[in-house]
Structures are given as structure tokens and as C-alpha cells.
Design a protein around this motif. Structure first.
Motif, PDB file in Angstrom:
ATOM      1  N   MET A   1       0.846  -1.191   0.000  1.00 25.23           N
ATOM      2  CA  MET A   1       0.000   0.000   0.000  1.00 25.23           C
ATOM      3  C   MET A   1       0.881   1.241   0.000  1.00 25.23           C
ATOM      4  SD  MET A   1      -3.115   1.076   2.587  1.00 25.23           S
ATOM      5  CE  MET A   1      -2.017   1.163   4.002  1.00 25.23           C
ATOM      6  N   SER A   2       0.580   2.178  -0.887  1.00 23.46           N
ATOM      7  CA  SER A   2       1.396   3.369  -1.023  1.00 23.46           C
ATOM      8  C   SER A   2       1.154   4.345   0.128  1.00 23.46           C
ATOM      9  CB  SER A   2       1.088   4.060  -2.354  1.00 23.46           C
ATOM     10  OG  SER A   2      -0.229   4.574  -2.359  1.00 23.46           O
ATOM     11  N   LEU A   3       2.136   5.218   0.315  1.00 23.85           N
ATOM     12  CA  LEU A   3       2.017   6.230   1.360  1.00 23.85           C
ATOM     13  C   LEU A   3       0.868   7.182   1.073  1.00 23.85           C
ATOM     14  CD1 LEU A   3       3.075   7.634   3.898  1.00 23.85           C
ATOM     15  CD2 LEU A   3       4.691   8.889   2.442  1.00 23.85           C
ATOM     16  N   SER A   4       0.693   7.548  -0.204  1.00 26.15           N
ATOM     17  CA  SER A   4      -0.385   8.481  -0.555  1.00 26.15           C
ATOM     18  C   SER A   4      -1.757   7.882  -0.244  1.00 26.15           C
ATOM     19  CB  SER A   4      -0.297   8.852  -2.038  1.00 26.15           C
ATOM     20  OG  SER A   4      -0.421   7.695  -2.856  1.00 26.15           O
ATOM     21  N   LEU A   5      -1.909   6.571  -0.484  1.00 29.82           N
ATOM     22  CA  LEU A   5      -3.177   5.913  -0.163  1.00 29.82           C
ATOM     23  C   LEU A   5      -3.400   5.884   1.346  1.00 29.82           C
ATOM     24  CD1 LEU A   5      -5.685   4.364  -1.006  1.00 29.82           C
ATOM     25  CD2 LEU A   5      -4.328   2.259  -0.994  1.00 29.82           C
ATOM     26  N   ALA A   6      -2.352   5.584   2.105  1.00 30.90           N
ATOM     27  CA  ALA A   6      -2.472   5.555   3.566  1.00 30.90           C
ATOM     28  C   ALA A   6      -2.844   6.930   4.110  1.00 30.90           C
ATOM     29  CB  ALA A   6      -1.160   5.077   4.180  1.00 30.90           C
ATOM     30  N   LEU A   7      -2.249   7.989   3.558  1.00 29.94           N
ATOM     31  CA  LEU A   7      -2.572   9.346   4.007  1.00 29.94           C
ATOM     32  C   LEU A   7      -4.006   9.716   3.655  1.00 29.94           C
ATOM     33  CD1 LEU A   7       0.736  11.232   3.111  1.00 29.94           C
ATOM     34  CD2 LEU A   7      -0.087  10.579   5.382  1.00 29.94           C
ATOM     35  N   SER A   8      -4.447   9.274   2.485  1.00 31.10           N
ATOM     36  CA  SER A   8      -5.827   9.532   2.084  1.00 31.10           C
ATOM     37  C   SER A   8      -6.808   8.813   3.008  1.00 31.10           C
ATOM     38  CB  SER A   8      -6.048   9.086   0.637  1.00 31.10           C
ATOM     39  OG  SER A   8      -7.372   9.335   0.220  1.00 31.10           O
ATOM     40  N   MET A   9      -6.478   7.568   3.359  1.00 35.02           N
ATOM     41  CA  MET A   9      -7.306   6.824   4.310  1.00 35.02           C
ATOM     42  C   MET A   9      -7.363   7.536   5.655  1.00 35.02           C
ATOM     43  SD  MET A   9      -6.163   2.860   3.688  1.00 35.02           S
ATOM     44  CE  MET A   9      -6.681   1.918   2.253  1.00 35.02           C
ATOM     45  N   ALA A  10      -6.212   8.028   6.106  1.00 32.58           N
ATOM     46  CA  ALA A  10      -6.148   8.721   7.392  1.00 32.58           C
ATOM     47  C   ALA A  10      -6.965  10.008   7.367  1.00 32.58           C
ATOM     48  CB  ALA A  10      -4.698   9.016   7.757  1.00 32.58           C
ATOM     49  N   ALA A  11      -6.923  10.735   6.247  1.00 33.97           N
ATOM     50  CA  ALA A  11      -7.697  11.973   6.127  1.00 33.97           C
ATOM     51  C   ALA A  11      -9.191  11.675   6.176  1.00 33.97           C
ATOM     52  CB  ALA A  11      -7.334  12.689   4.829  1.00 33.97           C
ATOM     53  N   PHE A  12      -9.600  10.603   5.498  1.00 30.94           N
ATOM     54  CA  PHE A  12     -11.018  10.206   5.534  1.00 30.94           C
ATOM     55  C   PHE A  12     -11.423   9.843   6.963  1.00 30.94           C
ATOM     56  CE2 PHE A  12     -14.268   6.923   5.495  1.00 30.94           C
ATOM     57  CZ  PHE A  12     -15.249   7.472   4.672  1.00 30.94           C
ATOM     58  N   ALA A  13     -10.591   9.080   7.638  1.00 29.96           N
ATOM     59  CA  ALA A  13     -10.887   8.664   9.013  1.00 29.96           C
ATOM     60  C   ALA A  13     -10.967   9.860   9.943  1.00 29.96           C
ATOM     61  CB  ALA A  13      -9.818   7.683   9.496  1.00 29.96           C
ATOM     62  N   LEU A  14     -10.088  10.838   9.743  1.00 26.50           N
ATOM     63  CA  LEU A  14     -10.090  12.028  10.593  1.00 26.50           C
ATOM     64  C   LEU A  14     -11.369  12.832  10.399  1.00 26.50           C
ATOM     65  CD1 LEU A  14      -8.430  13.741  12.604  1.00 26.50           C
ATOM     66  CD2 LEU A  14      -7.514  14.979  10.631  1.00 26.50           C
ATOM     67  N   ALA A  15     -11.770  13.010   9.141  1.00 28.61           N
ATOM     68  CA  ALA A  15     -12.990  13.771   8.862  1.00 28.61           C
ATOM     69  C   ALA A  15     -14.212  13.079   9.459  1.00 28.61           C
ATOM     70  CB  ALA A  15     -13.162  13.936   7.350  1.00 28.61           C
ATOM     71  N   ALA A  16     -14.232  11.748   9.406  1.00 28.43           N
ATOM     72  CA  ALA A  16     -15.385  10.998   9.924  1.00 28.43           C
ATOM     73  C   ALA A  16     -15.395  10.931  11.445  1.00 28.43           C
ATOM     74  CB  ALA A  16     -15.379   9.582   9.339  1.00 28.43           C
ATOM     75  N   SER A  17     -14.212  10.976  12.070  1.00 22.41           N
ATOM     76  CA  SER A  17     -14.114  10.728  13.512  1.00 22.41           C
ATOM     77  C   SER A  17     -14.081  11.977  14.374  1.00 22.41           C
ATOM     78  CB  SER A  17     -12.847   9.903  13.817  1.00 22.41           C
ATOM     79  OG  SER A  17     -12.842   8.697  13.104  1.00 22.41           O
ATOM     80  N   LEU A  18     -13.518  13.071  13.853  1.00 24.41           N
ATOM     81  CA  LEU A  18     -13.268  14.236  14.699  1.00 24.41           C
ATOM     82  C   LEU A  18     -14.453  15.191  14.765  1.00 24.41           C
ATOM     83  CD1 LEU A  18     -11.098  15.550  16.469  1.00 24.41           C
ATOM     84  CD2 LEU A  18     -10.275  16.755  14.444  1.00 24.41           C
ATOM     85  N   SER A  19     -15.309  15.177  13.746  1.00 22.96           N
ATOM     86  CA  SER A  19     -16.417  16.118  13.706  1.00 22.96           C
ATOM     87  C   SER A  19     -17.387  15.864  14.867  1.00 22.96           C
ATOM     88  CB  SER A  19     -17.167  16.005  12.369  1.00 22.96           C
ATOM     89  OG  SER A  19     -17.602  14.684  12.161  1.00 22.96           O
ATOM     90  N   PRO A  20     -18.079  16.923  15.342  1.00 22.90           N
ATOM     91  CA  PRO A  20     -19.000  16.750  16.464  1.00 22.90           C
ATOM     92  C   PRO A  20     -20.095  15.734  16.146  1.00 22.90           C
ATOM     93  CG  PRO A  20     -18.580  19.074  16.035  1.00 22.90           C
ATOM     94  CD  PRO A  20     -17.982  18.318  14.895  1.00 22.90           C
ATOM     95  N   GLY A  21     -20.438  14.957  17.128  1.00 18.59           N
ATOM     96  CA  GLY A  21     -21.470  13.940  16.984  1.00 18.59           C
ATOM     97  C   GLY A  21     -21.766  13.340  18.336  1.00 18.59           C
ATOM     98  N   PRO A  22     -22.768  12.473  18.429  1.00 20.71           N
ATOM     99  CA  PRO A  22     -23.147  11.906  19.724  1.00 20.71           C
ATOM    100  C   PRO A  22     -22.010  11.218  20.457  1.00 20.71           C
ATOM    101  CG  PRO A  22     -24.816  11.428  18.072  1.00 20.71           C
ATOM    102  CD  PRO A  22     -23.665  12.041  17.349  1.00 20.71           C
ATOM    103  N   VAL A  23     -21.220  10.420  19.757  1.00 18.09           N
ATOM    104  CA  VAL A  23     -20.131   9.689  20.406  1.00 18.09           C
ATOM    105  C   VAL A  23     -19.123  10.660  21.000  1.00 18.09           C
ATOM    106  CG1 VAL A  23     -18.189   8.124  20.021  1.00 18.09           C
ATOM    107  CG2 VAL A  23     -20.409   7.614  18.996  1.00 18.09           C
ATOM    108  N   ASN A  24     -18.786  11.710  20.241  1.00 14.58           N
ATOM    109  CA  ASN A  24     -17.812  12.684  20.728  1.00 14.58           C
ATOM    110  C   ASN A  24     -18.384  13.549  21.853  1.00 14.58           C
ATOM    111  OD1 ASN A  24     -15.825  11.827  18.970  1.00 14.58           O
ATOM    112  ND2 ASN A  24     -16.413  13.248  17.349  1.00 14.58           N
TER     113      ASN A  24
END
Length: 203
Positions: A1-24
Motif C-alpha cells: 500500500m502506497s504512502l499516498s493511499l495511507a494518508l488519504s485513508m487517514a484523512a477520511f478517518a479524521l474527517a469521519a471521527s473528529l467532527s462533532p457527533g453523539p459519540v464525541n
């Protein structure tokens, strides 16, 4: 797996996880009212619950999202759970208590919140479709990246609450803050109920 793909995955995960929501919001509330260490039970449960859901969808359970009755039931369960949490926050007396066995944050509760959250299902399905394309060799690395990012993201809300715990000693201030978070959870529940009534699975 390329570094660019891993960074893209991490960016997607950050956007989905950090935004305000019930769990947070719950992580923030627990950090404020119980302290960081007890709140990490919720953080751990939410992260593990989401990771299991993500891997399950990657293993082929995404077809479950096509079952209207199942998604409707998940939304209704999520509405009921959010209403219960909002009620608990509204009834809080604002006292900053120490963790006790009877009232301690729950690992299972954190995991359950993710499984009752249609947005978690949608994010899991979208992420797996976008980044793994059905390739099992990519599913596990994606889940591992998401696990780390999700834990840090939800944990940061708990840390923020724990930091305010030292700055808001007044029970009255904490009580109003809890009511504000309860109102935010109530709004989330109403939005989820609206989605359920319209039969929409969109985030």
C-alpha cells in the motif's frame, strides 16, 4: 500500500471521527464529569465498536445496508438511545464526581453507540467501497488506520472535557454545560428521527 493511499485513508478517518457527533459529545461529557481515565472506557468501546463494524462491512455485510427494515430499526434504536442520553444529561446536578463502579463509563455503551448510529454504517460502507474496492488485503490496513485515528479523535474530546473539569468547578456552570450537550443530543435524535420517517440513509 502506497504512502499516498495511507494518508488519504487517514484523512477520511479524521474527517469521519473528529467532527462533532453523539459519540464525541458523550466522550466530552464523561471527560468533564468523570475525568480522562474513566472516559477512556467509552473512547475504547466506541473505537473498537466502529472498527468491528468497519471490518464486518468489509467482509461482505454491506448488503445489510440495503435492507430498509434493518436500517429503520437501527435508526429508531439510535433515536431512543440519544433521547435517553439527553435525558440523563438534562438531569445532571453538575457535581463533578469521581468514578464509581455503579456509574462508571461503559466500554459496551461506547461500542453500542456506534452500532446504533446509521452514520457509522454509512461511513464504513463508503470508506470500504472507496479505499478497498473489495480487496481484503486493503481492508485490514484501512481498519488499523481508522482505529488509530478514531481513538485519537474521540479521545481528544474526552481530553477537552477533562481539561475543562479543572476550570469549571462550579456545579451550576457544569449543569448548564451538560444541559447544552443534552440539547445537542436531542437535536441529533430529532434529525435521526426525521431520517427514519423519510426512509433516508444519508448522513
Amino acid at each position: 500500500m502506497s504512502l499516498s493511499l495511507a494518508l488519504s485513508m487517514a484523512a477520511f478517518a479524521l474527517a469521519a471521527s473528529l467532527s462533532p457527533g453523539p459519540v464525541n459529545l458523550v466522550a466530552f461529557h464523561l471527560g468533564l464529569n468523570r475525568g480522562l481515565i474513566p472516559a477512556l472506557r467509552h473512547v475504547s468501546g466506541a473505537t473498537c465498536g466502529f472498527s468491528v463494524l468497519l471490518l464486518s462491512i468489509g467482509a461482505g455485510l454491506q448488503w445489510l445496508t440495503q435492507w430498509a427494515a434493518l436500517m429503520h430499526a437501527i435508526r429508531l434504536g439510535g433515536v431512543a438511545f440519544l433521547l435517553y442520553l439527553a435525558w440523563r444529561l438534562a438531569r445532571s446536578d453538575g457535581a463533578l464526581t469521581q468514578n464509581t463502579a455503579a456509574r462508571s463509563p461503559s466500554f459496551v455503551g461506547g461500542a453500542l453507540m456506534q452500532w446504533l448510529n446509521p452514520k457509522a454504517w454509512i461511513a464504513s460502507g463508503a470508506g470500504m467501497a472507496a479505499y478497498t474496492a473489495g480487496d481484503p488485503a486493503r481492508a485490514v490496513p484501512f481498519a488499523l488506520i481508522f482505529f488509530g485515528v478514531c481513538y485519537l479523535s474521540v479521545g481528544s474530546w474526552a481530553l477537552l472535557g477533562a481539561g475543562l473539569r479543572r476550570r469549571l468547578p462550579s456545579p451550576e456552570r457544569v449543569r448548564w454545560l451538560n444541559r447544552g450537550m443534552g440539547l445537542a443530543l436531542l437535536v441529533s435524535a430529532l434529525m435521526l428521527a426525521t431520517m427514519s420517517l423519510h426512509g433516508s440513509g444519508a448522513a
